[in-house]
Write a protein that holds these residues in place. Structure first.
Motif, PDB file in Angstrom:
ATOM      1  N   UNK A  63      77.298 -30.393  24.639  1.00 56.55           N
ATOM      2  CA  UNK A  63      77.004 -31.233  23.479  1.00 56.55           C
ATOM      3  C   UNK A  63      77.255 -32.672  23.880  1.00 56.55           C
ATOM      4  N   UNK A  64      76.495 -33.555  23.263  1.00 59.07           N
ATOM      5  CA  UNK A  64      76.640 -34.974  23.543  1.00 59.07           C
ATOM      6  C   UNK A  64      76.262 -35.776  22.309  1.00 59.07           C
ATOM      7  N   UNK A  65      76.869 -36.955  22.185  1.00 57.02           N
ATOM      8  CA  UNK A  65      76.588 -37.844  21.061  1.00 57.02           C
ATOM      9  C   UNK A  65      75.978 -39.117  21.618  1.00 57.02           C
ATOM     10  N   UNK A  66      74.938 -39.605  20.955  1.00 62.24           N
ATOM     11  CA  UNK A  66      74.286 -40.837  21.386  1.00 62.24           C
ATOM     12  C   UNK A  66      73.668 -41.551  20.201  1.00 62.24           C
ATOM     13  N   UNK A  67      73.296 -42.794  20.435  1.00 58.31           N
ATOM     14  CA  UNK A  67      72.661 -43.577  19.376  1.00 58.31           C
ATOM     15  C   UNK A  67      71.280 -43.041  19.044  1.00 58.31           C
ATOM     16  N   UNK A  68      70.617 -42.484  20.046  1.00 56.85           N
ATOM     17  CA  UNK A  68      69.296 -41.903  19.795  1.00 56.85           C
ATOM     18  C   UNK A  68      69.309 -40.432  20.199  1.00 56.85           C
ATOM     19  N   UNK A 144      74.954 -42.991  11.983  1.00 57.07           N
ATOM     20  CA  UNK A 144      73.597 -42.623  12.398  1.00 57.07           C
ATOM     21  C   UNK A 144      73.512 -42.135  13.848  1.00 57.07           C
ATOM     22  N   UNK A 145      74.669 -41.901  14.504  1.00 55.26           N
ATOM     23  CA  UNK A 145      74.639 -41.313  15.839  1.00 55.26           C
ATOM     24  C   UNK A 145      74.169 -39.875  15.747  1.00 55.26           C
ATOM     25  N   UNK A 146      73.532 -39.408  16.800  1.00 60.63           N
ATOM     26  CA  UNK A 146      73.029 -38.041  16.864  1.00 60.63           C
ATOM     27  C   UNK A 146      73.900 -37.237  17.820  1.00 60.63           C
ATOM     28  N   UNK A 147      74.304 -36.057  17.385  1.00 58.51           N
ATOM     29  CA  UNK A 147      75.015 -35.117  18.245  1.00 58.51           C
ATOM     30  C   UNK A 147      74.032 -34.001  18.584  1.00 58.51           C
ATOM     31  N   UNK A 148      73.798 -33.800  19.863  1.00 55.81           N
ATOM     32  CA  UNK A 148      72.826 -32.810  20.315  1.00 55.81           C
ATOM     33  C   UNK A 148      73.570 -31.703  21.051  1.00 55.81           C
TER      34      UNK A 148
END
Length: 189
Positions: A63-68, A144-148
């Motif tokens: 899993x990772x978190x990013x702005x997009x 509004x960060x996305x965790x994928x």
């Protein structure tokens, strides 16, 4: 997947788990299979074995978190590949340790081989070409960060072949370096 597999209902456990994911805010990107189908496929792949009764697929998740979404997905995929390579590395280390004990090499050489295997982890991850993305979902975090979250799989045979190739290249490179160092020490260059 065939049309009949797409039309078939996901297993009860997959549907139940998908509801838990949905409650936690996880969703799939447009165009992806529904989460219950992705989970169902994961379960089926985990229960597939080869003719020697070893798991057919090696699986890894990250899993990772990013702005997009794309940045977080890319980072999660790379982390999952490194995790997969780490699993392969431990299997290769076991094979090499067994080989070292069978040949009864001196302790210094065994340490050198293990060092080479450790250095090859990133090379193995880079050589993993065809991995199967089994699960891909995301959720929006605060700000509004996305965790994928991704889960990938690779056939055990393909993964072992990638590991062997990477380690073989690393050992050849180290052998060439040692040979040139020895030549320079002996004044042969």
């Amino acid at each position: 997947m065939t049309k009949s597999e797409l039309d078939a209902r996901a297993s009860k456990s997959a549907r139940k788990e998908a509801k838990k994911y949905a409650r936690d805010g996880w969703q799939v990107a447009p165009g992806q299979l529904p989460l219950e189908k992705q989970l169902d496929r994961t379960y089926r792949m985990q229960y597939e074995f080869d003719e020697n009764m070893f798991p057919k697929y090696i699986m890894s998740e990250a899993m990772s978190v990013g702005e997009s979404y794309d940045a977080a997905k890319l980072q999660a995929m790379e982390l999952a590949k490194l995790n997969l390579a780490g699993q392969m590395q431990s299997q290769v280390v076991a094979l090499i340790d067994n080989e070292v004990s069978n040949r009864q090499l001196p302790q210094e050489e065994a340490a050198s081989v293990t060092k080479t295997v450790m250095a090859s982890k990133n090379m193995i991850a880079q050589k993993l070409g065809r991995v199967i993305t089994v699960i891909e979902c995301y959720r929006v975090k605060s700000g509004k960060n996305k965790e994928v979250r991704v889960q990938i799989a690779c056939t055990a045979d393909m993964a072992m072949q990638s590991a062997k190739t990477a380690i073989r290249e690393e050992l050849e490179k180290e052998g060439e370096e040692l040979s040139s160092q020895l030549d320079s020490m002996l004044g042969l260059q």
